[in-house]
Design an enzyme around this catalytic site. Structure first.
Site, PDB file in Angstrom:
ATOM      1  CE  LYS A  62      -1.587   2.409   3.454  1.00 41.60           C
ATOM      2  NZ  LYS A  62      -1.582   3.834   2.976  1.00 41.60           N
ATOM      3  N   GLY A  82       7.257   5.135   8.325  1.00 37.61           N
ATOM      4  CA  GLY A  82       6.432   6.300   8.618  1.00 37.61           C
ATOM      5  C   GLY A  82       6.792   6.880   9.973  1.00 37.61           C
ATOM      6  CB  SER A  83       5.086   9.369  12.066  1.00 41.13           C
ATOM      7  OG  SER A  83       3.832   8.775  12.383  1.00 41.13           O
ATOM      8  CB  THR A 119       1.763   6.077  12.026  1.00 42.43           C
ATOM      9  OG1 THR A 119       1.237   7.400  11.873  1.00 42.43           O
ATOM     10  CG2 THR A 119       0.912   5.112  11.234  1.00 42.43           C
ATOM     11  N   GLY A 120       3.700   4.242  13.843  1.00 42.06           N
ATOM     12  CA  GLY A 120       4.357   2.966  14.059  1.00 42.06           C
ATOM     13  C   GLY A 120       3.872   2.268  15.316  1.00 42.06           C
ATOM     14  CD  GLU A 128      13.084   4.305   8.256  1.00 45.19           C
ATOM     15  OE1 GLU A 128      13.263   5.109   9.207  1.00 45.19           O
ATOM     16  OE2 GLU A 128      12.782   4.657   7.118  1.00 45.19           O
ATOM     17  CB  CYS A 182      13.408   9.092   8.417  1.00 46.52           C
ATOM     18  SG  CYS A 182      14.271   7.904   7.352  1.00 46.52           S
ATOM     19  CD  GLU A 185      11.052  12.880  12.048  1.00 48.23           C
ATOM     20  OE1 GLU A 185      11.757  12.381  11.157  1.00 48.23           O
ATOM     21  OE2 GLU A 185      10.096  12.281  12.574  1.00 48.23           O
TER      22      GLU A 185
END
Length: 471
Positions: free
Chosen positions: A171, A222-223, A226-227, A244, A278, A375
């Site tokens: 996705k 992603g962030s 969200t991780g 990651e 990142c 960040e």
């Protein structure tokens, strides 16, 4: 093939329209460039079923054949760099040169991954028994890729997963699905049906994937926020996960640097891809003995860099990719203004369409300020004065993140000794952001879980199996 129309998902080796569609915007002018297919839950079930059906045959395919097919994938990408980079610029915003670098780099990463091998360990080979430990594919991989480097970061997952013998449901981000969908179309005749499925959709699709009982592992970039949700969702069926996540990378600059040489390099360490990386340098700790001249040199260089539409000749930095991130960047700038921080450049949004923020550099804001502790993932950089390198290392390590860091010095050995003290998964000396398909890439602390790239990254897509044979 028309690369700017007729976007379809790839499910079971066929082009599939979405149950509905959603608009994809050009961040440089906020116009709709295309409608992307919006995958329904039923279509996701079809994609997972196709991947599940293809898995036994793909697992049984000799690894050398899988290796050859990866090289064929790279060749197909190389042959279509020009239309793919144009489409990538339209949806992501990055300049053509950067888009070409990403698409071409993707092909190189696929080729590099194809050279890796799965180790087999002989634990015992005696008159009584033979015992070996090997690595076997996990099954169906649910891969979720981000919007900052939508093509290459998708293949950070696709390449090792396929080489290891897994099948995939990928996705892409709803902000940047188009180039990935077109690559799926390009590859339909190369791979057996169901081996690589690509579905696009909105906010509901990600949680459907991470909780789907037919998916055995989730690979997510992603962030960190969200991780955490991905990990929680995957826990219901004990899915394997590779995460990651975010970073707040520190650059440490020693007083012996050549100011004029490193100023442009430090600028791009922070502002490449508009800071939307990142592993961008997001905090820059500069020794007091060189702070003032280096600050001036970085600011002078910043004034020579063109920010604009990625399709325009000479553009070096494009827009922030989406409205949500644009708002976050402006909020951080507003917070620094409210707290009286000194702006060396930038600080004001650009009038007109598009998510443009000028290059913004801050002069020694407080260590506890949001712009230092969070960040930013955008074109803002705090320059920070330190009295000693020990102070810089302590401040660099005082973070929940641990993705990367860099040390800059005319004495590489001295810089290496300092770099080894950083609590990060990746350390660069006199450079940043160098990644290789042959080298492990991982985050410490809340910057991630698991590994991408290299043999260690390949092993992330396998389960360990020990076989003992009594003689």
């Amino acid at each position: 093939m028309n690369f700017e129309t007729d976007f379809t998902m790839t499910i079971g080796g066929k082009g599939v329209a979405g149950a509905s569609s959603f608009p994809v915007l050009n961040p440089a002018n906020e116009t709709v460039i295309a409608q992307a297919p919006d995958c329904s839950r039923e279509q996701l079930d079809e994609a997972v079923a196709a991947a599940r059906a293809a898995f036994p045959g793909w697992r049984a395919t000799p690894v050398e054949t899988r290796r050859d097919l990866l090289n064929a994938i790279a060749g197909r990408i190389f042959a279509n760099i020009e239309p793919l980079r144009r489409l990538l610029t339209l949806e992501q915003g990055k300049p053509y040169a950067d888009a070409e670098f990403e698409v071409g780099g993707t092909g190189m990463f696929v080729q590099g991954t194809a050279t890796l091998n799965l180790p087999e360990i002989v634990n015992e080979d005696s008159a009584e028994r033979k015992s070996i430990t090997r690595h076997v594919p996990i099954g169906v991989i649910g891969a979720i890729s981000p919007w900052n480097f939508p093509v290459i970061l998708a293949f950070f997952k696709i390449s090792p997963a396929l080489l290891a013998g897994n099948t995939i449901v990928l996705k892409p981000s709803p902000f940047t699905p188009l180039t990935t969908l077109k690559i799926g179309e390009l590859l339909r005749d190369l791979l057996p049906p169901g081996v690589l499925n690509i579905v696009s959709g909105g906010d509901a699709l990600g949680p459907w994937i991470t909780s789907h009982p037919g998916i055995d592992k989730v690979a997510f970039t992603g962030s960190t926020q969200t991780g955490r949700r991905v990990m929680e969702s995957a826990s219901s069926t004990l899915k394997r996960v590779t995460l990651e996540l975010g970073g707040n990378d520190a650059a440490i600059v020693l007083p012996d640097v050549d100011v004029n040489k490193v100023a442009p390099e430090l600028f791009w360490a922070a502002f490449r891809n508009n800071g939307q990386i990142c592993i961008a340098s997001k905090r820059m700790y500069i020794h007091k003995d060189v702070y003032e001249p280096l600050k001036d040199a970085i600011v002078d260089y910043a004034k020579t860099v063109k920010v604009g539409d990625g399709t325009e000749q000479g553009t070096q930095i494009g827009p922030v990719q989406n409205k949500q991130q644009y708002a976050r960047v402006l909020d951080l700038i507003a917070d620094s203004k409210k707290n009286g921080h000194h702006f060396l450049t930038g600080g004001d949004a650009v009038d007109g369409p598009g998510y443009f923020v000028p290059v913004t550099i801050l002069d020694n804001p407080p260590e506890d300020s949001r712009i230092v502790q969070e960040e930013q993932f955008g074109p803002i950089l705090p320059l920070l004065k330190v009295d000693s390198i020990e102070e810089a290392v302590a401040k660099a390590n005082a973070s929940d993140y641990g993705l990367g860091g860099s040390v800059w010095s005319s004495d590489a050995e001295k810089a290496l000794a300092i770099g080894e003290m950083l609590e990060t998964g990746n350390v660069w000396i006199n450079e940043t952001q160098h990644l290789s398909p042959l080298a492990a890439f991982a985050g410490h602390k809340q910057s991630g879980l698991g590994v991408e790239n290299g043999e260690a990254g390949l092993l992330e897509y396998t389960n360990v199996q020990t076989i003992s044979v009594k003689r």
